[in-house]
Design an enzyme around this catalytic site. Sequence first.
Site, PDB file in Angstrom:
ATOM      1  CD  GLU A 108       2.915   9.178  -3.313  1.00  0.00           C
ATOM      2  OE1 GLU A 108       3.421   8.157  -2.799  1.00  0.00           O
ATOM      3  OE2 GLU A 108       1.700   9.451  -3.217  1.00  0.00           O
ATOM      4  N   GLY A 126       6.975   1.139   0.819  1.00  0.00           N
ATOM      5  CA  GLY A 126       8.048   0.617   1.646  1.00  0.00           C
ATOM      6  C   GLY A 126       8.460  -0.758   1.155  1.00  0.00           C
ATOM      7  CG  MET A 179      -0.149   3.688   4.240  1.00  0.00           C
ATOM      8  SD  MET A 179       0.267   5.130   5.265  1.00  0.00           S
ATOM      9  CE  MET A 179      -1.160   5.196   6.357  1.00  0.00           C
ATOM     10  CD  GLU A 180      -2.088   5.652  -0.148  1.00  0.00           C
ATOM     11  OE1 GLU A 180      -2.006   6.340   0.879  1.00  0.00           O
ATOM     12  OE2 GLU A 180      -1.094   5.141  -0.727  1.00  0.00           O
ATOM     13  CG  ASP A 182      10.191   3.518   3.549  1.00  0.00           C
ATOM     14  OD1 ASP A 182       9.875   2.628   4.355  1.00  0.00           O
ATOM     15  OD2 ASP A 182       9.358   4.092   2.819  1.00  0.00           O
TER      16      ASP A 182
END
Length: 234
Positions: A18, A86, A179-180, A203
């Site tokens: 990233e 996602g 996740m952040e 995804d």
Amino acid sequence: MTDAQASASVVIVAMEEEAAPFLDRADRVTEVATNAHAVRRDLELGGERLVLLRAGIGFANATAAAAYAFYTLGADAPVISAGTAGGLAAGVEVGNVIVGSRYVNLNADARAFGYVLGQVPGMPADYAPDETLAERALAVHAGEIAVQSGAIGSGEAFVIADRALRLREDFPDVVAVDMETAAIAQFAHTHGQRFVSIRAISDLCAPDGTEFLTHVDDAAARSAEVVLAAIMAL
């Protein structure tokens, strides 16, 4: 005391994949020692300055990077969470870029004490982005990239099909998951930082991580394109 880069925007990513699109576009890259887990590079891009922090994956790493930015660069430096996510909601497609309209902690469940699902005790039920940062990102015209507003939820489990079904029931308005973001949003809320999350869909919460691995580089590039355009418009 903050350093000389205090006026620079701060971009926090989790992974080197990233970070790569920002590094590729930079006119100049300077690595700065942090004495922390996060890897810091100071970038110059077309006359703009940007502090890029590769934090690592998960809430603790993201919060540590946000804290580093705050205590090193000051509260005036705008913070952007960039990278991949996602796609959770129907209609979201791989490659779309989501500008977070609100941020919720998918890990939090204190309903036994009267809190709503996703609310950390003592904290708001969700966190809002800085309006100006979000507006700038949503106004970006990035060719074929579809940029849209939507809620982003964050947890510390990679979301695949079974978990996605539960999350859609529990958080019906959440468009994308990572996740952040919620961890950085909470830190920004408590410390008065300007914050927005700009994530590209890599995804659609498939049964395994294959789809993510296939599209991570392209999604990271799309997120970076919108982030950089928004920064140039500030």
